[in-house]
Design a protein around this motif. Structure first.
Motif, PDB file in Angstrom:
ATOM      1  N   SER A 304       0.792  -1.228   0.000  1.00 41.13           N
ATOM      2  CA  SER A 304       0.000   0.000   0.000  1.00 41.13           C
ATOM      3  C   SER A 304       0.827   1.282   0.000  1.00 41.13           C
ATOM      4  CB  SER A 304      -0.886   0.009   1.253  1.00 41.13           C
ATOM      5  OG  SER A 304      -0.069  -0.066   2.414  1.00 41.13           O
ATOM      6  N   TYR A 305       2.136   1.158   0.141  1.00 42.65           N
ATOM      7  CA  TYR A 305       2.928   2.351   0.447  1.00 42.65           C
ATOM      8  C   TYR A 305       4.123   2.546  -0.483  1.00 42.65           C
ATOM      9  CZ  TYR A 305       5.918   5.420   3.325  1.00 42.65           C
ATOM     10  OH  TYR A 305       6.719   6.434   3.781  1.00 42.65           O
ATOM     11  N   ALA A 306       4.859   1.470  -0.728  1.00 45.46           N
ATOM     12  CA  ALA A 306       6.113   1.593  -1.478  1.00 45.46           C
ATOM     13  C   ALA A 306       5.869   1.900  -2.950  1.00 45.46           C
ATOM     14  CB  ALA A 306       6.922   0.311  -1.338  1.00 45.46           C
ATOM     15  N   HIS A 307       6.815   2.605  -3.542  1.00 46.81           N
ATOM     16  CA  HIS A 307       6.782   2.910  -4.969  1.00 46.81           C
ATOM     17  C   HIS A 307       7.909   2.147  -5.665  1.00 46.81           C
ATOM     18  CE1 HIS A 307       3.911   6.222  -4.424  1.00 46.81           C
ATOM     19  NE2 HIS A 307       4.602   6.499  -3.332  1.00 46.81           N
ATOM     20  N   THR A 308       7.730   1.911  -6.942  1.00 47.57           N
ATOM     21  CA  THR A 308       8.791   1.300  -7.731  1.00 47.57           C
ATOM     22  C   THR A 308       8.943   2.082  -9.029  1.00 47.57           C
ATOM     23  OG1 THR A 308       9.657  -0.792  -8.589  1.00 47.57           O
ATOM     24  CG2 THR A 308       7.297  -0.387  -8.916  1.00 47.57           C
ATOM     25  N   SER A 309       9.906   1.681  -9.857  1.00 53.06           N
ATOM     26  CA  SER A 309      10.165   2.435 -11.087  1.00 53.06           C
ATOM     27  C   SER A 309       9.336   1.893 -12.244  1.00 53.06           C
ATOM     28  CB  SER A 309      11.651   2.354 -11.450  1.00 53.06           C
ATOM     29  OG  SER A 309      11.983   1.024 -11.838  1.00 53.06           O
ATOM     30  N   LYS A 310       9.155   2.738 -13.235  1.00 52.72           N
ATOM     31  CA  LYS A 310       8.451   2.318 -14.450  1.00 52.72           C
ATOM     32  C   LYS A 310       9.206   1.183 -15.130  1.00 52.72           C
ATOM     33  CE  LYS A 310       6.318   4.226 -18.635  1.00 52.72           C
ATOM     34  NZ  LYS A 310       5.969   5.468 -19.355  1.00 52.72           N
ATOM     35  N   HIS A 311      10.535   1.239 -15.091  1.00 58.40           N
ATOM     36  CA  HIS A 311      11.359   0.180 -15.690  1.00 58.40           C
ATOM     37  C   HIS A 311      11.050  -1.167 -15.055  1.00 58.40           C
ATOM     38  CE1 HIS A 311      14.939  -2.473 -15.411  1.00 58.40           C
ATOM     39  NE2 HIS A 311      15.047  -2.192 -16.706  1.00 58.40           N
ATOM     40  N   ASP A 312      10.977  -1.202 -13.713  1.00 55.06           N
ATOM     41  CA  ASP A 312      10.723  -2.467 -13.022  1.00 55.06           C
ATOM     42  C   ASP A 312       9.335  -3.014 -13.358  1.00 55.06           C
ATOM     43  OD1 ASP A 312      13.209  -2.272 -11.918  1.00 55.06           O
ATOM     44  OD2 ASP A 312      12.538  -1.719  -9.915  1.00 55.06           O
ATOM     45  N   ILE A 313       8.340  -2.143 -13.412  1.00 61.06           N
ATOM     46  CA  ILE A 313       6.982  -2.582 -13.762  1.00 61.06           C
ATOM     47  C   ILE A 313       6.969  -3.156 -15.182  1.00 61.06           C
ATOM     48  CG2 ILE A 313       4.626  -1.797 -14.231  1.00 61.06           C
ATOM     49  CD1 ILE A 313       5.129  -1.951 -11.281  1.00 61.06           C
ATOM     50  N   LEU A 314       7.652  -2.491 -16.094  1.00 61.81           N
ATOM     51  CA  LEU A 314       7.708  -2.982 -17.483  1.00 61.81           C
ATOM     52  C   LEU A 314       8.377  -4.354 -17.575  1.00 61.81           C
ATOM     53  CD1 LEU A 314       8.657   0.294 -19.401  1.00 61.81           C
ATOM     54  CD2 LEU A 314       6.553  -1.029 -19.696  1.00 61.81           C
ATOM     55  N   GLU A 315       9.494  -4.526 -16.869  1.00 65.10           N
ATOM     56  CA  GLU A 315      10.200  -5.813 -16.922  1.00 65.10           C
ATOM     57  C   GLU A 315       9.377  -6.934 -16.279  1.00 65.10           C
ATOM     58  OE1 GLU A 315      13.177  -6.447 -18.624  1.00 65.10           O
ATOM     59  OE2 GLU A 315      12.549  -4.466 -19.334  1.00 65.10           O
ATOM     60  N   ILE A 316       8.687  -6.624 -15.195  1.00 70.71           N
ATOM     61  CA  ILE A 316       7.825  -7.630 -14.567  1.00 70.71           C
ATOM     62  C   ILE A 316       6.681  -8.001 -15.507  1.00 70.71           C
ATOM     63  CG2 ILE A 316       6.167  -8.005 -12.681  1.00 70.71           C
ATOM     64  CD1 ILE A 316       8.070  -6.264 -10.926  1.00 70.71           C
ATOM     65  N   ALA A 317       6.098  -7.004 -16.170  1.00 67.08           N
ATOM     66  CA  ALA A 317       5.008  -7.267 -17.114  1.00 67.08           C
ATOM     67  C   ALA A 317       5.482  -8.155 -18.264  1.00 67.08           C
ATOM     68  CB  ALA A 317       4.454  -5.946 -17.653  1.00 67.08           C
ATOM     69  N   HIS A 318       6.630  -7.836 -18.837  1.00 61.56           N
ATOM     70  CA  HIS A 318       7.160  -8.668 -19.935  1.00 61.56           C
ATOM     71  C   HIS A 318       7.529 -10.068 -19.438  1.00 61.56           C
ATOM     72  CE1 HIS A 318       7.125  -5.834 -23.246  1.00 61.56           C
ATOM     73  NE2 HIS A 318       7.697  -4.907 -22.490  1.00 61.56           N
ATOM     74  N   GLY A 319       8.035 -10.145 -18.196  1.00 62.13           N
ATOM     75  CA  GLY A 319       8.344 -11.449 -17.616  1.00 62.13           C
ATOM     76  C   GLY A 319       7.103 -12.297 -17.433  1.00 62.13           C
ATOM     77  N   LEU A 320       6.011 -11.662 -17.025  1.00 59.63           N
ATOM     78  CA  LEU A 320       4.735 -12.374 -16.899  1.00 59.63           C
ATOM     79  C   LEU A 320       4.271 -12.896 -18.250  1.00 59.63           C
ATOM     80  CD1 LEU A 320       2.739 -10.112 -14.404  1.00 59.63           C
ATOM     81  CD2 LEU A 320       3.175 -12.553 -14.121  1.00 59.63           C
ATOM     82  N   LEU A 321       4.408 -12.071 -19.281  1.00 59.30           N
ATOM     83  CA  LEU A 321       4.025 -12.509 -20.624  1.00 59.30           C
ATOM     84  C   LEU A 321       4.821 -13.742 -21.041  1.00 59.30           C
ATOM     85  CD1 LEU A 321       3.745  -9.106 -22.562  1.00 59.30           C
ATOM     86  CD2 LEU A 321       1.892 -10.742 -22.169  1.00 59.30           C
TER      87      LEU A 321
END
Length: 503
Positions: A304-321
């Motif tokens: 609920s609190y921590a932020h992450t980078s756009k790069h990390d979100i993108l890499e996690i999304a591609h990893g999920l794919l």
């Protein structure tokens, strides 16, 4: 005053205004009230407002609610004596606390205590001549003022620690870390830390993020310094951890201050609480999960609190794919920042249609306890870890800040119920896909699931009627009654203060 009045406990509880702290504090309030303790629970007005906005309208307000809505009305209807109040945190209601983090923290450091002092004084005075006067203040360890306010109103001060005992003792011994050059030093020592009482050894990279930082003059650091000086003046410490999981650490803490391990602090039956406490509207994923095979879905949430980078979100999304695994992904609108709302790959939601669900928030207990969930990609918040273990769901660890790095050490290195998302500093989609598949199936997955079932049994045994957490909880209440009775001059103080207020 009769002896029975000395032994009747009435605690004011104040939750730290962050979701991860509110949840265990609410559960502790209910647990205490179920043992006959009267509770006056205080939320900040912005937290109250956000919960009200995110949940169905609460029952009609009681006379104890300051500004409409009483989240504990349902608990009172079941026979629990829990009153409710709200307090100003020093900032306007519409102020964006997430976007302006440092200003918010400065306010908690310098301004908030005056508002708390005023409200606590008002509650204490209003209850002086009642059958149940206020006797205790139970406040989050990260507040910087509890010992001062407790002393002013002659209340027993209970410091409530919502994280593992390992993190508590590291903060408690900041002086040793500083003296040995592992904190606030230009040397950047990389050798193992083996001199903290109750901690066999820990690597500097497994310290909380604030203890690894080079800039140690931030507002959060100043809060930590002051909060832990205040905690050393508390009467007792209550921890949301389990004796059997951290025996040496808790034993060492007990040498400094009476410390009670009473975790995991869960709602009764591990079902959604009757008390509204979610800061965001919750999406219901359970119908979709009902269509998925047992243990086939990965749950992803970074709290609920921590932020992450756009790069990390993108890499996690591609990893999920790449992984091909079904998933439920909780993505808060402000996960990157309050201003950047476009961070997923183009066409991602269309590409995962049918095997993936993306929601802004959900009831984690409902999701993680569902039979379709087979793994949890987590930021390693302590609540998430305890809930995951309770549901025997293994973890992929992606710590973002504060205690999460130290929690990861417990999960991966000590208890072996999870794996790291990335072994290097930078996330890659290839490693994300590989780690997801390793956790969800195969030999590593089997071993982790075996270990987490053992750990679940430890938690279950601790909460049993003769378990360590239940015994510690009962002992805490009995010792609290003794401290209240022994509080020097309590009867005289109450009598004289009541008389002065009627003069």
């Amino acid at each position: 005053m009769a002896d029975k009045d000395h032994k009747k406990l009435h605690a004011i509880m104040i939750a730290y205004p962050l979701q991860g702290h509110i949840i265990p504090t609410v559960h502790l309030a209910i647990k205490l009230a179920s043992k006959g303790v009267t509770i006056t629970f205080i939320n900040t007005q912005p937290i109250h407002h956000q919960i009200s906005k995110s949940n169905p309208p609460p029952p009609p307000p009681s006379s104890t609610a300051v500004d409409g809505g009483d989240f504990f009305a349902g608990a009172r209807n079941s026979g629990l004596d829990i009153r409710y109040a709200t307090v100003c945190d020093g900032l306007p209601l519409g102020f964006d606390r997430s976007l302006n983090h440092d200003q918010f923290m400065e306010c908690l450091l310098h301004v908030f205590s005056a508002h708390v002092d005023e409200l606590v004084g008002k509650i204490v005075r209003s209850e002086l001549e009642s059958e149940c006067p206020v006797t205790c203040l139970i406040a989050d360890t990260f507040f910087v003022w509890p010992s001062v306010i407790a002393k002013k109103y002659n209340l027993v001060h209970v410091s409530f620690w919502t994280e593992p005992a390992l993190v508590l003792t590291l903060y408690y011994h900041l002086d040793l870390l500083r003296k040995n050059g592992h904190f606030a030093s230009h040397d950047k020592r990389e050798d193992t830390i083996d001199y903290i009482p109750g901690v066999r050894s820990i690597k500097p990279t497994d310290l909380m993020s604030y203890l690894q930082a080079t800039d140690i003059g931030t507002v959060v650091h100043r809060i930590i310094y002051k909060a832990f000086e205040d905690t050393k003046r508390a009467d007792v410490i209550v921890c949301n951890t389990i004796q059997e999981l951290e025996p040496e650490t808790i034993s060492a803490l007990n040498q400094k201050k009476p410390t009670y391990a009473i975790g995991p602090i869960f709602p009764t039956g591990f079902t959604k609480s009757t008390v509204a406490m979610s800061l965001w509207s919750e999406s219901d994923c359970t119908h979709w999960l009902d269509t998925k095979p047992h243990g086939s879905v990965l749950y992803i949430s970074f709290g609920s609190y921590a932020h992450t980078s756009k790069h990390d979100i993108l890499e996690i999304a591609h990893g999920l794919l790449r992984s091909g695994v079904s998933f439920v992904w909780v993505i808060r609108p402000d996960i990157v920042s309050s201003e950047d709302l476009d961070f997923l790959p183009v066409g991602f939601e269309e590409n995962v249609k049918g095997r993936g669900v993306i929601v802004p928030w959900c009831c984690q207990i409902d999701v993680i306890s569902h039979s379709a969930i087979g793994g949890f990609l987590t930021h390693c918040g302590w609540n998430s870890i305890l809930e995951s273990v309770w549901c025997s769901v293994p973890l992929i660890c992606f710590p973002l800040l504060t205690d999460q790095f130290t929690n990861r050490k417990l999960v991966v290195d000590d208890w072996k119920v999870g794996i790291n998302l990335c072994d290097e500093r930078s996330i890659t989609r290839e490693e994300v896909a590989e780690k997801i598949n390793r956790l969800m199936c195969g030999k590593t997955s089997d071993q982790i699931r075996k270990e987490i079932k053992k750990m679940r049994k430890v938690l279950e045994d601790a909460l049993a009627s003769d378990g360590s957490s239940q015994r510690n909880f009962d002992q805490f209440i009995e010792d609290l009654k003794i401290k209240v009775s022994q509080r020097n001059g309590i009867a005289t103080w109450q009598h004289e203060d009541a008389s002065s207020n009627h003069a």
